[in-house]
Design an enzyme around this catalytic site. Structure first.
Site, PDB file in Angstrom:
ATOM      1  N   ASP A  71       0.852  -1.197   0.000  1.00  0.00           N
ATOM      2  CA  ASP A  71       0.000   0.000   0.000  1.00  0.00           C
ATOM      3  C   ASP A  71       0.886   1.245   0.000  1.00  0.00           C
ATOM      4  O   ASP A  71       1.684   1.444   0.919  1.00  0.00           O
ATOM      5  CB  ASP A  71      -0.886  -0.018   1.260  1.00  0.00           C
TER       6      ASP A  71
ATOM      7  N   ASN B 285      -0.331   4.506  -0.343  1.00  0.00           N
ATOM      8  CA  ASN B 285      -0.983   5.781   0.043  1.00  0.00           C
ATOM      9  C   ASN B 285      -1.714   5.688   1.381  1.00  0.00           C
ATOM     10  O   ASN B 285      -2.567   6.528   1.671  1.00  0.00           O
ATOM     11  CB  ASN B 285      -1.957   6.228  -1.067  1.00  0.00           C
TER      12      ASN B 285
ATOM     13  N   ASP C 147      -4.075   3.876   2.689  1.00  0.00           N
ATOM     14  CA  ASP C 147      -5.511   3.583   2.870  1.00  0.00           C
ATOM     15  C   ASP C 147      -5.727   2.127   3.291  1.00  0.00           C
ATOM     16  O   ASP C 147      -6.854   1.663   3.362  1.00  0.00           O
ATOM     17  CB  ASP C 147      -6.303   3.906   1.591  1.00  0.00           C
TER      18      ASP C 147
ATOM     19  N   ASP D 293      -1.819  -1.302  -3.816  1.00  0.00           N
ATOM     20  CA  ASP D 293      -2.161  -0.552  -5.028  1.00  0.00           C
ATOM     21  C   ASP D 293      -1.023  -0.643  -6.055  1.00  0.00           C
ATOM     22  O   ASP D 293       0.043  -1.200  -5.781  1.00  0.00           O
ATOM     23  CB  ASP D 293      -2.461   0.905  -4.689  1.00  0.00           C
TER      24      ASP D 293
ATOM     25  N   ASP E 112      -9.399 -16.455 -16.228  1.00  0.00           N
ATOM     26  CA  ASP E 112     -10.170 -16.908 -15.076  1.00  0.00           C
ATOM     27  C   ASP E 112     -11.256 -17.900 -15.507  1.00  0.00           C
ATOM     28  O   ASP E 112     -12.038 -17.595 -16.413  1.00  0.00           O
ATOM     29  CB  ASP E 112     -10.814 -15.669 -14.431  1.00  0.00           C
TER      30      ASP E 112
ATOM     31  N   GLU F   5      -7.136 -20.884 -16.484  1.00  0.00           N
ATOM     32  CA  GLU F   5      -7.474 -21.522 -15.213  1.00  0.00           C
ATOM     33  C   GLU F   5      -8.592 -22.499 -15.506  1.00  0.00           C
ATOM     34  O   GLU F   5      -9.684 -22.101 -15.901  1.00  0.00           O
ATOM     35  CB  GLU F   5      -7.932 -20.511 -14.173  1.00  0.00           C
TER      36      GLU F   5
ATOM     37  N   ASP G 217      -6.161 -18.369  -4.285  1.00  0.00           N
ATOM     38  CA  ASP G 217      -7.339 -19.175  -3.917  1.00  0.00           C
ATOM     39  C   ASP G 217      -6.973 -20.352  -3.028  1.00  0.00           C
ATOM     40  O   ASP G 217      -7.856 -21.143  -2.663  1.00  0.00           O
ATOM     41  CB  ASP G 217      -8.000 -19.770  -5.179  1.00  0.00           C
TER      42      ASP G 217
HETATM   43  O1  TEU Z   1     -11.362 -19.219  -9.182  1.00  0.00           O
HETATM   44  C1  TEU Z   1     -12.089 -20.287  -9.759  1.00  0.00           C
HETATM   45  C2  TEU Z   1     -12.463 -21.280  -8.768  1.00  0.00           C
HETATM   46  O2  TEU Z   1     -12.830 -22.380  -9.091  1.00  0.00           O
HETATM   47  C3  TEU Z   1     -12.412 -20.894  -7.342  1.00  0.00           C
HETATM   48  O3  TEU Z   1     -13.714 -21.026  -6.841  1.00  0.00           O
HETATM   49  C4  TEU Z   1     -11.430 -21.827  -6.686  1.00  0.00           C
HETATM   50  O4  TEU Z   1     -11.461 -23.078  -7.306  1.00  0.00           O
HETATM   51  C5  TEU Z   1     -11.819 -22.079  -5.289  1.00  0.00           C
HETATM   52  O5  TEU Z   1     -11.971 -20.840  -4.694  1.00  0.00           O
HETATM   53  C6  TEU Z   1     -10.709 -22.912  -4.645  1.00  0.00           C
HETATM   54  O6  TEU Z   1     -10.897 -22.880  -3.268  1.00  0.00           O
HETATM   55  C7  TEU Z   1     -11.322 -18.056 -10.003  1.00  0.00           C
HETATM   56  C8  TEU Z   1     -10.490 -17.014  -9.270  1.00  0.00           C
HETATM   57  O7  TEU Z   1      -9.153 -17.495  -9.136  1.00  0.00           O
HETATM   58  C9  TEU Z   1     -11.146 -16.778  -7.936  1.00  0.00           C
HETATM   59  O8  TEU Z   1     -10.356 -15.891  -7.134  1.00  0.00           O
HETATM   60  C10 TEU Z   1     -12.515 -16.180  -8.185  1.00  0.00           C
HETATM   61  O9  TEU Z   1     -13.191 -16.052  -6.942  1.00  0.00           O
HETATM   62  C11 TEU Z   1     -13.357 -17.083  -9.111  1.00  0.00           C
HETATM   63  O10 TEU Z   1     -12.645 -17.567 -10.231  1.00  0.00           O
HETATM   64  C12 TEU Z   1     -14.521 -16.275  -9.692  1.00  0.00           C
HETATM   65  O11 TEU Z   1     -14.003 -15.302 -10.572  1.00  0.00           O
HETATM   66 CA    CA Z   2      -3.466   1.972  -1.181  1.00  0.00          CA
END
Ligand code: TEU
Ligand code: CA
Length: 562
Positions: free
Chosen positions: A24, A26, A28, A32, A203, A259, A336
């Site tokens: 961070d 700034n 907050d 960023d 994603d 992904e 994740d």
């Molecule tokens: O994640 C895809 C997904 O399948 C996630 O639900 C993940 O498998 C799960 O959280 C595992 O514990 C992608 C992104 O990486 C994730 O951060 C997003 O929340 C999701 O898609 C929706 O965009």
């Molecule tokens: Ca910030």
């Protein structure tokens, strides 16, 4: 065997930044873009080649940026487009490429497309999303669960239909059957490529094609059905990606990684095929699921740790069966997932550093492009969580559903699952030093700082020649200097050991022998007894004949007489 096609993204090491928690600038309390720019020299010192930047686009942050309301603008929390351009230029100036996170399976419900789409049934944007009539009894069109608990369908009073959201109700799924949606997505991708970015992480790209009859799924938790058979690698997914490749990707020199939760080896060979007609590589999830048998059917949630004997066949399969057919990605951590030292290693004070280095060796000597998640290079570990400390929509909604609403487990068990597997474990602020808030912010951090920052932080790591940081730096340097690490064919070794994971890599006259002890006690291993070759890295200075010490990793490079 035909010579593997070489590519910069096959030889690169990628560093993933979750901007909200990185730095961070700034005060907050939120990370960023300028915070990233300030820390690029740290990443240059580590030696990484590419940054995968989690979403920085305009977003109401229902899912921390994975709910995009303007694909061509920067989220206010993170700064301005000028800040982005400055970061991009500074990274390129240091020889570091920038890969953006493309989230186009869904948008935010605050995106103008959805605001229009939900306004009336005959609005021109109606078919940008997936709307269906209620069942005769008024219930949702099918029984699918959202990944974030509850139904995957949200009823919209105004137009009397449901819309699909595989994730939160503020993340409506885009309708990829609509060629106008595809054109809009390809246009925004082109716009970012023309700005000079170097690729995309896509994603949940395996979910963009749904079976159009939307049949019910099997219910494992007795609440909602599993949509995966009808959404993962759906009927038109490869058609859509080939179109994306023709119209955008093939026109630039990009790193592309999809992904692909739920992807099989057979499907991965299509997504990441050698002819490059779709993507460069995919992330699979097989090694990250509850492999050793979830105790209670609560989706992904369990307190059971995976055992090496269950992981090995998965890791070996993805190394051997893609050989010569598709390119692999290698990861144990991301935003994740829990911290790999806690999940797969041993985060006790005695074994944290040794096991962090062992896991890093195991992954980085494999075939594929390796990904380092922010803080993994410090050996960062999981946290413990109370419900009010949780920030992740996946955790908060799971607690509401499984504890509060349906009393399937008690709160203590659910929190134990969060301690083991919660995504917030990866989202505690990057630990820069042992000062207030780990040097992440001078303000109030948006999420709690892991109390481990006193011992585990970048400042201490950079001052300690034996730190996990310098071990990662050495692994990255070895990959840059030894083609056998990038292109060598993988061959499993010691497949019957329950505690040692070993393999070799071969390219021309070079052979790499790798062995990693995943346990906290001595284990038999005679792979190095003949003392052939030279040791290029290990997390122990002294070795003992015939065994690997607790969490010991050894790598030897042999040059055959030709
Ligand atoms: O994640 C895809 C997904 O399948 C996630 O639900 C993940 O498998 C799960 O959280 C595992 O514990 C992608 C992104 O990486 C994730 O951060 C997003 O929340 C999701 O898609 C929706 O965009
Ligand atoms: Ca910030």
């Amino acid at each position: 065997m035909e010579q593997e096609k070489r590519a910069w993204w096959k030889e690169a090491v990628i560093y993933q930044i979750y901007p909200r928690s990185f730095a961070d600038s700034n005060g907050d309390g939120i990370g960023d873009l300028n915070g990233i720019t300030e820390h690029l020299p740290y990443l240059k010192e580590l030696g990484i080649d590419v940054i995968w930047l989690c979403p920085v686009y305009s977003s109401p942050n229902d899912d921390n940026g994975y709910d995009i309301s303007d694909y061509r603008n920067i989220m206010e929390d993170f700064g301005t487009m000028e800040d982005f351009d400055r970061m991009l230029a500074a990274a390129h100036g240091l020889g570091i490429r920038i890969v953006m996170d493309l989230v186009v399976n869904h948008s935010s419900d605050e995106h103008p497309w959805f605001v229009e789409s939900r306004s009336s049934r005959d609005n021109p944007y109606r078919d940008y999303y997936i709307w269906r009539d209620p069942r005769p009894d008024g219930s949702a069109p099918n029984n699918w669960a959202s990944s974030f608990s509850g139904s995957a369908w949200q009823f919209d009073e105004k137009t009397g239909q449901y819309y699909l959201h595989l994730f939160s109700r503020k993340q409506p799924d885009l309708n990829w059957e609509n060629d106008k949606v595809r054109e809009k997505v390809f246009d925004l991708m082109t716009w970012w490529c023309d700005k000079g970015i170097d690729g995309f992480r896509m994603d949940v790209i395996s979910l963009i094609s749904k079976v159009q009859t939307f049949p019910d799924g099997i219910s494992y938790d007795g609440l909602y059905g599993d949509s995966a058979p009808y959404t993962v690698s759906g009927p038109r997914v490869h058609e859509f990606l080939r179109e994306m490749n023709r119209k955008v990707l093939s026109r630039y020199d990009l790193l592309t990684v999809g992904e692909a939760a739920g992807v099989t080896i057979q499907e991965a060979m299509k997504y990441a095929n050698q002819d490059q007609t779709e993507l460069g590589m995919v992330f699979h999830f097989e090694h990250m699921g509850p492999i050793s048998g979830a105790d209670i059917p609560l989706g992904k949630w369990t307190t059971v740790k995976p055992a090496l004997k269950d992981l090995r066949p998965i890791l070996n399969k993805w190394q051997t069966e893609l050989e010569g057919r598709a390119w692999n990605s290698l990861y144990l951590d991301n935003h994740d997932q829990p911290r790999c030292v806690s999940r797969f290693g041993n985060d006790s004070p005695r074994w944290r550093v040794k096991s962090a280095k062992m896991l890093a060796t195991c992954l980085h000597m494999m075939k594929g492009t390796p990904y380092i998640y922010q803080g993994e290079e410090l050996g960062m570990v999981n946290c413990t969580w109370t419900l009010d400390e949780c920030r992740d929509i996946e955790e908060i909604n799971a607690y509401q559903q499984y504890v509060t609403d349906h009393h399937m487990v008690d709160g203590a068990y659910m929190l134990a699952c969060f301690n083991e597997l919660g995504r917030d474990n990866a989202r505690t602020p990057m630990q820069w030093d042992d000062g207030p808030n780990a040097g992440f912010t001078v303000g109030q951090p948006w999420i709690k700082v892991n109390p481990s920052y006193k011992e585990i932080n970048a400042k201490a790591a950079l001052a300690d020649p034996d730190s996990v940081f310098y071990y990662y730096q050495k692994l990255i340097k070895l990959r840059h200097e030894n083609p056998v690490i990038v292109y060598g064919v993988f061959e499993p070794l010691m497949e019957d050991s329950e505690t040692v994971y070993a393999y070799k890599r071969k390219l021309n006259d070079k052979i790499l022998v790798v062995a990693c002890n995943w346990s906290d006690r001595d284990q038999p291993c005679n792979l190095f007894d003949r003392a052939d070759g030279i040791e290029i890295i290990s997390n122990y200075d002294l070795h003992r004949m015939g065994i690997l010490q607790p969490y010991e990793a050894r790598v030897v490079l042999i040059t055959l007489d030709t």
